[in-house]
Design an enzyme around this catalytic site. Structure first.
Site, PDB file in Angstrom:
ATOM      1  N   VAL A  96       0.579  -1.157  -0.040  1.00  0.00           N
ATOM      2  CA  VAL A  96       0.031   0.102  -0.024  1.00  0.00           C
ATOM      3  C   VAL A  96       1.048   1.285  -0.195  1.00  0.00           C
ATOM      4  O   VAL A  96       0.610   2.163  -0.739  1.00  0.00           O
ATOM      5  CB  VAL A  96      -0.949  -0.123   1.194  1.00  0.00           C
ATOM      6  CG1 VAL A  96      -1.643   1.373   1.354  1.00  0.00           C
ATOM      7  CG2 VAL A  96      -1.958  -1.064   1.012  1.00  0.00           C
ATOM      8  N   THR A  97       1.927   1.210   0.681  1.00  0.00           N
ATOM      9  CA  THR A  97       3.062   2.646   0.769  1.00  0.00           C
ATOM     10  C   THR A  97       3.481   2.580  -0.565  1.00  0.00           C
ATOM     11  O   THR A  97       3.327   3.800  -0.972  1.00  0.00           O
ATOM     12  CB  THR A  97       4.095   2.048   1.842  1.00  0.00           C
ATOM     13  OG1 THR A  97       3.459   1.980   3.184  1.00  0.00           O
ATOM     14  CG2 THR A  97       5.067   3.147   1.758  1.00  0.00           C
TER      15      THR A  97
ATOM     16  N   ASP B 218      -2.664   8.174   3.422  1.00  0.00           N
ATOM     17  CA  ASP B 218      -1.303   7.821   3.939  1.00  0.00           C
ATOM     18  C   ASP B 218      -1.350   7.092   5.195  1.00  0.00           C
ATOM     19  O   ASP B 218      -0.554   6.075   5.480  1.00  0.00           O
ATOM     20  CB  ASP B 218      -0.582   8.839   4.059  1.00  0.00           C
ATOM     21  CG  ASP B 218       1.030   8.637   4.310  1.00  0.00           C
ATOM     22  OD1 ASP B 218       1.596   7.990   3.522  1.00  0.00           O
ATOM     23  OD2 ASP B 218       1.591   9.055   5.177  1.00  0.00           O
TER      24      ASP B 218
ATOM     25  N   ASP C 110      -1.609   2.380   5.695  1.00  0.00           N
ATOM     26  CA  ASP C 110      -0.497   1.279   5.758  1.00  0.00           C
ATOM     27  C   ASP C 110      -0.181   1.414   7.157  1.00  0.00           C
ATOM     28  O   ASP C 110       0.233   0.192   7.465  1.00  0.00           O
ATOM     29  CB  ASP C 110       0.693   1.768   4.794  1.00  0.00           C
ATOM     30  CG  ASP C 110       1.228   2.995   4.812  1.00  0.00           C
ATOM     31  OD1 ASP C 110       0.505   3.731   5.886  1.00  0.00           O
ATOM     32  OD2 ASP C 110       2.294   3.407   4.465  1.00  0.00           O
TER      33      ASP C 110
ATOM     34  N   ARG D 201      -0.564  -2.062  12.301  1.00  0.00           N
ATOM     35  CA  ARG D 201      -1.038  -2.475  13.588  1.00  0.00           C
ATOM     36  C   ARG D 201      -2.054  -3.400  13.808  1.00  0.00           C
ATOM     37  O   ARG D 201      -1.973  -4.355  14.813  1.00  0.00           O
ATOM     38  CB  ARG D 201      -1.514  -1.054  14.272  1.00  0.00           C
ATOM     39  CG  ARG D 201      -0.393  -0.006  14.458  1.00  0.00           C
ATOM     40  CD  ARG D 201      -0.916   1.203  15.158  1.00  0.00           C
ATOM     41  NE  ARG D 201      -1.890   2.108  14.405  1.00  0.00           N
ATOM     42  CZ  ARG D 201      -1.501   2.777  13.555  1.00  0.00           C
ATOM     43  NH1 ARG D 201      -0.217   3.327  13.346  1.00  0.00           N
ATOM     44  NH2 ARG D 201      -2.580   3.645  12.928  1.00  0.00           N
TER      45      ARG D 201
ATOM     46  N   SER E 230       7.133  -2.801  11.506  1.00  0.00           N
ATOM     47  CA  SER E 230       8.345  -3.316  11.569  1.00  0.00           C
ATOM     48  C   SER E 230       9.320  -1.987  11.403  1.00  0.00           C
ATOM     49  O   SER E 230       8.918  -0.795  10.883  1.00  0.00           O
ATOM     50  CB  SER E 230       8.676  -4.098  10.419  1.00  0.00           C
ATOM     51  OG  SER E 230       8.480  -3.490   9.327  1.00  0.00           O
TER      52      SER E 230
ATOM     53  N   ASP F 171       8.261   3.752   4.637  1.00  0.00           N
ATOM     54  CA  ASP F 171       7.269   5.016   4.724  1.00  0.00           C
ATOM     55  C   ASP F 171       7.572   6.173   4.548  1.00  0.00           C
ATOM     56  O   ASP F 171       7.258   7.164   3.861  1.00  0.00           O
ATOM     57  CB  ASP F 171       6.198   4.654   5.686  1.00  0.00           C
ATOM     58  CG  ASP F 171       5.237   5.797   5.770  1.00  0.00           C
ATOM     59  OD1 ASP F 171       4.183   5.672   4.931  1.00  0.00           O
ATOM     60  OD2 ASP F 171       4.969   6.404   6.719  1.00  0.00           O
TER      61      ASP F 171
ATOM     62  N   ASP G 220       7.691   8.813   1.687  1.00  0.00           N
ATOM     63  CA  ASP G 220       7.078  10.109   1.811  1.00  0.00           C
ATOM     64  C   ASP G 220       7.851  11.482   1.273  1.00  0.00           C
ATOM     65  O   ASP G 220       7.471  12.259   0.611  1.00  0.00           O
ATOM     66  CB  ASP G 220       6.986  10.536   3.167  1.00  0.00           C
ATOM     67  CG  ASP G 220       5.847   9.740   3.709  1.00  0.00           C
ATOM     68  OD1 ASP G 220       4.903   9.176   3.120  1.00  0.00           O
ATOM     69  OD2 ASP G 220       5.543   9.890   5.128  1.00  0.00           O
TER      70      ASP G 220
END
Length: 205
Positions: A31-32, A66, A69, A74, A80, A87, A91
């Site tokens: 997803v990121t 945003d 993810d 969670r 991790s 991420d 960004d």
């Protein structure tokens, strides 16, 4: 996003989406990556070509998803250090795409305010990157530097809101002023973070 209240808002809005993605077996890192790619594509296909209304709304929508993810990580218990690193790194790529796309379009427009806005967009990019780097480097050295008046979400919201307003017909000085403010606020935030870490280091000495 936009502090605790903003994070609560995005959790409430995008929480069901995050749960659905986890149920489908989609990884947070996927997803990121997809989200970053979507921002880059939208920025260069819309903002860089002067489609300010569609571009600001499209990029804004993606940016405000945003948090998905992180929520997924969670929920799945897969948070991790690598996920956080990925991420944060992506960004920076998304931010670069947004401000570079604006600068590219503004380069081709005539007028003092367009030139001013272009150079402000160019300056906002490294300043914003240093804001994020200062916090990351501080935390790597076991300091806390989560202070300042120019968090990433705030910077993007201001830039995209000003872009939308210009797309709706407001004069270019609105965008030039907003981007100039981001440069100023970023420099203030960098200073605040340096001072904060300096004080912590002095207390530990």
């Amino acid at each position: 996003m936009l502090g605790q209240r903003g994070r609560g808002f995005t959790t409430a809005v995008f929480g069901p989406v995050a749960k659905r993605f986890v149920a489908w077996g989609i990884s947070p890192n996927t997803v990121t990556i997809v989200g970053t790619a979507a921002v880059v594509i939208a920025a260069f296909s819309l903002l860089a070509t002067g489609h300010f209304i569609a571009g600001s709304l499209g990029v804004g929508l993606i940016v405000f998803t945003d948090s998905i993810d992180g929520q997924m990580a969670r929920l799945a218990g897969t948070s991790s250090a690598f996920g956080a690193f990925l991420d944060s790194t992506l960004d920076r790529i998304a931010d670069a795409a947004i401000f570079l796309a604006l600068a590219i379009h503004l380069w081709h427009r005539d007028g003092l305010w367009s030139a001013w806005a272009m150079w402000a967009a160019v300056a906002a990019l490294p300043v914003g990157a240093i804001v994020s780097y200062a916090r990351a480097r501080a935390e790597a050295a076991n300091f806390q530097a989560a202070v300042g008046i120019a968090e990433r979400s705030d910077r993007l919201l201001i830039a995209l809101a000003a872009t939308l307003l210009v797309g709706l017909g407001l004069p270019m000085w609105v965008l030039a002023g907003a981007l100039s403010y981001l440069v100023f606020a970023g420099l203030v935030t960098i200073t605040q973070r340096i001072v904060t870490v300096f004080r912590q280091a002095r207390e530990m000495a």
